[in-house]
Design an enzyme around this catalytic site. Structure first.
Site, PDB file in Angstrom:
ATOM      1  CD  GLU A  51     -13.813  15.773  22.038  1.00  0.00           C
ATOM      2  OE1 GLU A  51     -12.837  15.891  22.799  1.00  0.00           O
ATOM      3  OE2 GLU A  51     -13.978  14.783  21.271  1.00  0.00           O
ATOM      4  CG  PHE A 113       0.499  18.005  22.274  1.00  0.00           C
ATOM      5  CD1 PHE A 113       0.495  16.842  21.524  1.00  0.00           C
ATOM      6  CD2 PHE A 113      -0.278  18.058  23.431  1.00  0.00           C
ATOM      7  CE1 PHE A 113      -0.248  15.735  21.921  1.00  0.00           C
ATOM      8  CE2 PHE A 113      -1.025  16.964  23.834  1.00  0.00           C
ATOM      9  CZ  PHE A 113      -1.011  15.798  23.074  1.00  0.00           C
ATOM     10  CD  GLN A 114      -4.446  17.389  22.674  1.00  0.00           C
ATOM     11  OE1 GLN A 114      -4.681  18.139  23.630  1.00  0.00           O
ATOM     12  NE2 GLN A 114      -4.927  16.155  22.595  1.00  0.00           N
ATOM     13  CE  LYS A 163      -3.856  25.093  30.758  1.00  0.00           C
ATOM     14  NZ  LYS A 163      -3.192  23.777  30.939  1.00  0.00           N
ATOM     15  CG  MET A 465     -31.894   7.362   1.270  1.00  0.00           C
ATOM     16  SD  MET A 465     -33.611   7.151   0.762  1.00  0.00           S
ATOM     17  CE  MET A 465     -34.468   7.949   2.111  1.00  0.00           C
TER      18      MET A 465
END
Length: 557
Positions: A51, A113-114, A163, A465
């Protein structure tokens, strides 16, 4: 017409002119992905490997095209994986809409969940964000989100959709997107006249142009303005491609790794004209060096005025509008003595080929092959600064890099987005081996979509760097910056399905670059350089920008 929330979302995206979405599916967004399947002939969905890659791709797409970038992720870890990309876009004022799914509303707040409070997490790094509580609100929220992302100072907007909202039905009626009008209501005759007086009275003006020039599409106005008052032009990292690098008035990048001409000009000018720049600490450092100059700042965001540097006068409004109104009012100026002084500060170092593989030599070869169609993206580190110092940018929207947040792992995802958005251009991502390791999996995305981008690794076997700072400021204690990874990047790229080459000798550069440019799919180039190669010039943190450390200084100390 009754439609589900998922259908309304897709139709609304089409109404906004969205052609491409970068994303990754999951349970909370299954209804949305089912609709994307039905509309796959109208919306191109690019499935990334992660993602974060999707968020960077949406960002790169926006920077290359000027359109709103769109990314989509599921709830929980899918949503949190977008956070770095959202923050990157926020810091650089990039128009982006991030859409996340969430658990159904009855499950919110129950550690389901999630489940994650993504609106709470992203509140500080978005222009605005939403959680949709009613399907009847969805269509208007989408319209509003796209407007907010683009108006004024652009930035990312997040829409979190539970959802059950994607399954609920309501009436859909097409709504024409609200026109984004350039902000000009605060550009007053008084502010214009004060600016005109400062400019006309100045004998040693210096323009400091920032990322706002490109955002406002004011590159033409900047050129006309600079030529009319015959002012040297220095740019921030975010504005490197918005002023012709071969122009006689161009002095190069300003700041920590800026040119001698730009940095010393900032200390000697009597008027610093700041256009769409925020006086970043990597540019301004110690403010004492500009205390003798008047400061004029033009910016669309009033919060930037007097934030880091106190100004003498300002114009608040869209840069394209402000410059268009300002240019007819100012006198034509020559500033011959000042221009002669600036020209004497410019350095014209010839690139040597007898020093082995160096960044300077690579970009010298690349510049000769550039027909104006290259878009350059970068990761973050030494290679990013070498790109800014040595590549000759010729056209606007051709330099895509993370400036404000300095996000390692940004460039490859952004290159994918830029290549999708500009298929007629050739996108080249410049990386260090440290940055490449962070999101190298997105090379698979480029292969799957047959994107002809070129991935260059400036391979110095270290976090360059950070190692440079350890060398200068920590007595050479290289704590965890020597990589010593056994990875063969050529074999890795070939395993992903890309072509790959390794450059170990100077006489291989031209041949391999041409082979890469002739390829129809993604190519990786592993360019081996010395671990001790440093970025010069450099200004120490907190020091005035005219206290420039050169390579000769280090060699002589």
């Amino acid at each position: 017409m009754l439609l589900t929330g998922a259908e309304i979302l897709i139709k609304s995206l089409l109404d906004e002119g969205v052609e491409t979405i970068f994303g990754y599916p999951g349970g909370a967004v299954l209804n949305i992905y089912d609709e994307l399947y039905k509309y796959k002939d109208k919306i191109n969905h690019i499935l990334t490997c992660h993602e974060q890659g999707a968020s960077h791709a949406a960002d790169g797409y926006a920077r290359a095209t000027g359109k709103v970038g769109v990314c989509l992720a599921t709830s929980g870890p899918g949503a949190t994986n977008l956070v770095t990309g959202i923050a990157t876009a926020y810091m650089d004022s990039i128009p982006m809409v991030a859409i996340t799914g969430n658990v159904a509303q009855p499950l919110l707040g129950k550690d389901s969940f999630q489940e994650v409070d993504i609106t709470g997490i992203t509140m500080p790094i978005t222009k605005h964000n939403y959680i949709v509580r009613d399907v009847n609100e969805l269509q208007n929220i989408i319209k509003e989100a796209f407007y907010i992302a683009q108006e004024g100072r652009p930035g990312p907007v997040l829409i979190d959709i539970p959802k059950d909202i994607t399954a609920d039905k309501t009436q859909y009626n097409k709504i024409i997107p609200k026109e984004v009008v350039r902000k000009s209501e605060y550009i007053t005759e008084k502010s214009l006249q004060e600016a005109v007086d400062l400019i006309n009275q100045s004998k040693r003006p210096l323009i400091y142009a920032g990322g706002g020039i490109g955002i406002a599409e004011a590159t033409e106005e900047l050129l006309i303005f600079a030529e009319k008052i015959n002012s040297p032009v220095s740019t921030s990292l975010m504005c490197m491609a918005e002023f012709p690098n071969n122009h006689e008035l161009y002095t190069g990048m300003i700041g920590m790794h800026g040119t001698k001409a730009s940095n010393i000009a900032a200390t000697k000018c009597d008027l610093l004209i700041t256009l769409g720049a925020r006086f970043s600490d990597r540019v301004i450092s110690n403010q004492n060096h500009i205390k003798n100059a008047k400061v004029l700042q033009i910016d669309v965001d009033p919060a930037e005025i007097n934030k880091n540097v106190k100004v003498d006068t300002c114009i608040v409004g869209d840069l394209k509008v402000a410059l268009s109104q300002l240019i007819p009012l100012i006198n034509v100026k020559r500033n011959e003595e000042w221009i002669n002084t600036i020209n004497s500060l410019k350095e014209n170092k010839k690139v040597k080929s007898d020093c082995g593989l160096t960044p300077e030599l690579f970009f010298d070869k690349l510049n000769k092959l550039n027909d104006g169609s290259f878009i350059i993206s970068t990761e973050v580190g030494q290679h990013q600064m070498w790109t800014a110092q040595y590549f000759n940018f010729r056209n606007e929207r051709t330099f895509i890099t993370s400036g404000g947040l300095g996000t390692m792992g940004y460039g490859l995802g952004a290159a994918i987005g830029a290549q999708v958005g500009k298929p007629d251009k050739r996108v080249i991502n410049i990386a260090g081996d440290g940055s490449f390791g962070m999101n190298c999996n997105e090379l698979v995305t480029a292969v799957k979509n047959r994107l002809p981008l070129i991935q260059v690794i400036m391979n110095n076997n270290c976090l360059g760097m950070v190692r440079q700072w350890q060398d200068f400021f920590y007595e050479g204690r290289y704590s965890q910056t020597t990589l010593d990874r056994p990875t063969d990047y050529v074999k890795l790229a070939e395993a992903f399905g890309a072509k790959a080459f390794r450059i170990t000798e100077v006489d291989e550069i031209d041949y391999i670059l041409r082979k890469a440019l002739d390829s129809e799919g993604p190519v990786l180039i592993d360019y081996l350089i010395n671990s001790d190669k440093k970025v010069f010039p450099m200004v120490a943190p907190g020091a005035p920008i005219n206290q420039i450390i050169s390579e000769e200084d280090i060699n002589n100390n």
